[in-house]
Design a protein around this motif. Structure first.
Motif, PDB file in Angstrom:
ATOM      1  N   VAL A 224       0.886  -1.421   0.192  1.00 52.83           N
ATOM      2  CA  VAL A 224      -0.227  -0.020  -0.459  1.00 52.83           C
ATOM      3  C   VAL A 224       1.032   1.454  -0.291  1.00 52.83           C
ATOM      4  O   VAL A 224       1.251   1.162   1.297  1.00 52.83           O
ATOM      5  CB  VAL A 224      -0.703  -0.344   0.866  1.00 52.83           C
ATOM      6  N   ASP A 225       1.129   2.297  -1.228  1.00 45.52           N
ATOM      7  CA  ASP A 225       1.725   3.328  -1.222  1.00 45.52           C
ATOM      8  C   ASP A 225       1.001   4.425  -1.846  1.00 45.52           C
ATOM      9  O   ASP A 225       0.553   4.229  -3.286  1.00 45.52           O
ATOM     10  CB  ASP A 225       3.083   2.909  -2.103  1.00 45.52           C
ATOM     11  N   THR A 226       0.790   5.458  -1.008  1.00 46.34           N
ATOM     12  CA  THR A 226      -0.008   6.857  -1.760  1.00 46.34           C
ATOM     13  C   THR A 226       1.148   7.928  -1.850  1.00 46.34           C
ATOM     14  O   THR A 226       0.349   9.002  -1.624  1.00 46.34           O
ATOM     15  CB  THR A 226      -1.478   6.773  -0.509  1.00 46.34           C
ATOM     16  N   THR A 227       1.622   7.401  -1.469  1.00 41.91           N
ATOM     17  CA  THR A 227       3.062   8.887  -1.418  1.00 41.91           C
ATOM     18  C   THR A 227       3.684   8.783  -2.741  1.00 41.91           C
ATOM     19  O   THR A 227       4.589   8.028  -2.939  1.00 41.91           O
ATOM     20  CB  THR A 227       3.688   8.918   0.104  1.00 41.91           C
ATOM     21  N   ALA A 228       3.483  10.302  -3.250  1.00 40.10           N
ATOM     22  CA  ALA A 228       3.846  10.246  -4.518  1.00 40.10           C
ATOM     23  C   ALA A 228       5.631  10.639  -4.027  1.00 40.10           C
ATOM     24  O   ALA A 228       6.268  10.564  -3.169  1.00 40.10           O
ATOM     25  CB  ALA A 228       3.838  11.895  -4.910  1.00 40.10           C
ATOM     26  N   PRO A 229       5.999  10.260  -5.737  1.00 39.94           N
ATOM     27  CA  PRO A 229       7.409  10.495  -4.988  1.00 39.94           C
ATOM     28  C   PRO A 229       8.499  11.503  -5.498  1.00 39.94           C
ATOM     29  O   PRO A 229       7.709  12.446  -5.793  1.00 39.94           O
ATOM     30  CB  PRO A 229       8.490   9.423  -6.451  1.00 39.94           C
ATOM     31  N   SER A 230       9.266  11.869  -4.789  1.00 36.30           N
ATOM     32  CA  SER A 230      10.189  13.488  -5.750  1.00 36.30           C
ATOM     33  C   SER A 230      11.569  13.314  -6.765  1.00 36.30           C
ATOM     34  O   SER A 230      11.936  12.203  -6.526  1.00 36.30           O
ATOM     35  CB  SER A 230      10.723  13.748  -4.191  1.00 36.30           C
ATOM     36  N   ALA A 231      11.803  13.952  -6.900  1.00 39.64           N
ATOM     37  CA  ALA A 231      12.939  13.890  -7.744  1.00 39.64           C
ATOM     38  C   ALA A 231      13.655  15.040  -7.871  1.00 39.64           C
ATOM     39  O   ALA A 231      12.847  16.547  -8.096  1.00 39.64           O
ATOM     40  CB  ALA A 231      11.982  13.048  -9.487  1.00 39.64           C
ATOM     41  N   THR A 232      14.493  15.345  -8.711  1.00 38.35           N
ATOM     42  CA  THR A 232      15.436  15.992  -8.899  1.00 38.35           C
ATOM     43  C   THR A 232      15.885  15.957  -9.962  1.00 38.35           C
ATOM     44  O   THR A 232      16.534  14.903 -10.570  1.00 38.35           O
ATOM     45  CB  THR A 232      16.587  16.425  -7.984  1.00 38.35           C
TER      46      THR A 232
END
Length: 780
Positions: free
Chosen positions: A353-361
């Protein structure tokens, strides 16, 4: 893992050396008695999490055999799916008995093997015994059998494999019925100093605080994680494993550390503390409580149907069955009892269960300039760097895809253009002097899309290189073939100088100017020198420019020229101030004649070289001249120091500035007179004005001299006669000093062979009149 004695679970000592755990994707859950909904809001710290629970609930149990029914006092118990094993003590030693879980007669024979010794473990149809210093396995499959196994063997759940330490103290695996080692990469599994267990087709080894799990048939890694905090690795030991869960005892207080092999949870630590030697089910730990000593079952997941820990009271031995859903134990009165532990054996969660969006640079890589403010090259690569976070307690699903975008401002412009979308990794070329700003966003495997990250801007080098040096000799010496002329140069740039272009032209004698030549071999080169072959009397001129990695080009440098000098200097003058030096009557008898010389060259004379042939008063003039080194001579003359009777000959040649050497001049000689005083000669009179030869007293040199010719200067007049001249016994000739008027005369007499002869030179009067010798020169 599997069936074990409570007091001797399969532990093989503490870790004694460090073990590096690779934790890039550690997936453990903090569970225990914390509900999942509440745990999601709690911050999990590194290491073990201790949770507070209420008093354990009593677990109901049933009798497998009373103390009266047993063949003897129970010392250890083991349980399989269908059978219970009990170790008793007797006069002849320990004996192991078995019967069906449902009842029946006790037997001490298993697959044709008498079960004498200590009960270590039982799994499925295999019994593990210790008999003194030895250990054996006995089984009933295929008609039954038994074999010896290494000391410290761990019988795996499923009874297909055993694990043990080989002679090199590395983890090894064998089939139960075969002593043949399987091709397991022991070094990859680790040293197993904290313990080894086998579950089905998997072998689990613990070194320090790290757990490694390998699949036995394929020898491939399954998990590589940490079960205990690094600071207590020396006091950590493996306890057991299930299909998804590995448990370890961490530290002296009985804390439980856990590893989730499936990698579902972010952090996994069950509640409670148990003594060393606890067993592992699919979702619980079973062992003696570190506080009460009672046999206790500890849930490994929150939300367990049991609602918390359970107690079965005091016990001396305990073991799980093959499925790890029931326990057999010896209670305080010696009865063997069993309890159902299925409420604590619920399956572990399988859905991520994963509802957190990834972060990217965005990350830009390339060749940066010295001040790291611009890229030295027009070409560079941009890539996305993304991280994904899960929703506690579930781990992140992982980054699935991403994209980049950039906007650009060209050289000379003040504003950026529109964004351009690119792949998550791209390589491109942008104009020199431009600035591009990149950002990235990512999507995880659960479909969550992140926002565009902050921009990273990169400027492309727009400054031209600066030429720092150009070196070329003004003149070079011509060779027999085309003379190589080398032009050297260098440049600097705020980024990096990439290549150079060189051009040249040739001028005949510096008057016939040729057009520029742009050779292919001198275009776009990295070398910092360029060579051209040139003929004699040519002037060759060079110019260059530099180009940096971004394509910026400097201007052409001013022309630098070299003249190829192939003309040697010519001697125009080589003279001695005199050949025959006059006698000296001063106290210091030494002559200093002058050798004068000169030469001409089209580019100027740089130096002179002398050759010299010298003979002292009694030595021959050498046939091979001695040579002087090159030297810059002030003016065009040099003084020579001579003693009485010396002879010296010199010749000269010239060298120009590039090393061309001219021909030798002819020899120029000078002679100092042999002194006629009594220090040098015997005669009737040897005054300052000469030696007198009479009919009564001849004259001769006091010592032997080297002579090829004798040059004699005599006083002439009516009162003088003649004399004979000898070199040793050889008669050289006669000198007649008679003349009608007073004056002087010179005569040269030579040996008959024309060669130098070493002897005394004698003068003998030929008449009654004397001869006055004014000077003698010995020519050698």
């Amino acid at each position: 893992m599997g069936s074990h004695e409570a007091g001797a679970c399969q532990l093989f000592g503490r870790g004694i050396t460090g073990w590096t755990a690779f934790l890039a994707a550690t997936t453990l859950l903090a569970a225990g008695m914390i509900p999942v909904s509440e745990a999601a809001a709690r911050q999990v710290e590194a290491g073990l999490i201790q949770t507070t629970t209420g008093p354990p609930t009593e677990v109901a149990s049933t009798s497998l055999a009373t103390a009266a029914e047993l063949p003897g006092a129970a010392q250890a118990v083991a349980l399989t799916a269908s059978t219970v094993f009990v170790q008793t003590a007797g006069d002849s030693g320990s004996q192991v008995w078995w019967r069906e879980r449902s009842g029946g007669e006790w037997s001490s024979s298993w697959g044709g093997t008498e079960l004498a010794g200590e009960l270590v473990a039982a799994e499925s149809d295999v019994v593990h015994l210790r008999q003194g210093e030895n250990e054996i396995l006995a089984w009933t499959r295929d008609g039954g059998g038994s074999r010896a196994v290494p000391t410290g063997t761990s019988l795996g759940r499923g009874a297909q494999y055993i694990g043990y330490f080989n002679a090199r103290l590395q983890v090894a695996v064998q089939p139960v019925a075969s002593a043949q080692d399987l091709p397991l990469p022991a070094q990859g599994v680790g040293t197993g100093e904290g313990g080894i267990v086998v579950v089905g087709d998997d072998v689990v080894a613990m070194s320090g605080s790290g757990i490694r799990v390998f699949d036995i048939p394929t020898a491939r890694p399954i998990a590589n994680q940490t079960a205990c905090p690094q600071e207590i690795w020396r006091d950590a030991a493996l306890s057991g494993a299930g299909s998804r869960l590995v448990l370890a005892s961490c530290g002296p207080d009985g804390d439980i550390g856990a590893v989730d092999i499936g990698g579902v949870y972010t952090r996994f630590v069950p509640a409670g503390s148990l003594e060393r030697g606890f067993l592992t089910g699919e979702a619980f730990a079973l062992g003696r409580s570190a506080t009460s000593g009672d046999l206790t079952v500890v849930p490994a997941l929150s939300g367990s149907p049991a609602g918390g820990s359970g107690t079965l009271g005091p016990t001396t031995s305990f073991d799980l069955d093959d499925r790890a859903t029931a326990v057999a134990f010896v209670d305080a009165v010696g009865d063997v009892r069993t309890a159902d532990l299925s409420p604590w054996s619920s399956e572990l969660a399988t859905e991520i269960v994963d509802t957190t969006a990834p972060s990217a640079t965005a990350n830009v890589s390339g060749m940066w300039s010295s001040d790291e403010s611009v890229l030295a090259s027009r070409s560079y690569s941009a890539s996305m760097l993304a991280t994904d976070a899960g929703n506690y307690p579930y781990k992140a699903s992982g980054v699935a895809s991403g994209e980049l975008r950039f906007r650009q401002k060209l050289a000379g412009q003040s504003t950026f253009g529109n964004y351009v979308i690119a792949a998550s990794s791209t390589t491109g070329t942008h104009p020199a002097g431009s600035t591009s700003c990149w950002s990235a966003r990512a999507v995880d495997r659960a479909g969550n899309q992140g926002a565009w990250g902050s921009e990273q801007c990169v400027a492309i080098d727009g400054a031209r290189p600066t030429v720092t040096t150009t070196a070329l000799p003004a003149r070079v010496k011509a060779t027999e073939t085309a003379t190589p002329v080398t032009f050297k140069y260098s440049a600097r740039d705020n980024g990096k100088v990439a290549t150079y272009d060189v051009r040249y032209h040739k001028d005949k004698g510096g008057t016939q100017i040729g057009s520029w030549v742009y050779p292919r071999s001198g275009t776009g080169i990295t070398a910092r020198s360029f060579t051209v072959g040139t003929g004699k009397s040519y002037r060759v001129c060079f110019s260059m420019r530099a180009r940096d990695a971004a394509g910026n080009v400097s201007g052409w440098t001013s022309s630098r020229c070299t003249y190829v000098d192939g003309m040697a200097p010519k001697v125009t003058k080589a003279t001695m101030s005199t050949r025959w030096l006059a006698p000296i009557t001063a106290d210091e008898i030494r002559w200093k004649p002058r050798f004068s010389f000169g030469a001409s060259d089209d580019q100027g004379v740089a130096a002179y070289q002398f050759e010299e042939r010298y003979a002292g008063g009694r030595t021959r003039l050498p046939s091979v001249p001695s040579r002087y080194l090159w030297d810059e001579v002030p003016g065009t003359s040099a003084r020579i120091g001579l003693d009485p009777g010396d002879q010296l000959c010199r010749r000269v040649r010239a060298k120009d500035q590039v090393g061309n050497i001219g021909s030798w001049s002819s020899w120029k000689c000078v002679n100092a007179p042999f002194m006629t005083g009594d220090r040098y000669m015997t005669a009737a009179d040897t005054g300052n004005f000469g030696a007198t030869v009479t009919s009564r007293f001849g004259a001769s040199t006091k010592g032997i001299v080297a002579v090829r010719s004798v040059r004699v200067k005599v006083q002439t007049g009516p009162g003088y006669g003649a004399m004979k001249v000898y070199a040793g016994s050889e008669y050289l000739g006669t000198v007649n000093a008679y003349a009608s008027k007073s004056g002087t005369a010179v005569k040269t007499l030579t040996t008959s062979s024309g060669k130098v002869k070493a002897a005394k030179v004698r003068f003998v009067a030929k008449s009654t009149k004397s001869v006055k010798v004014r000077a003698i020169y010995f020519v050698r």
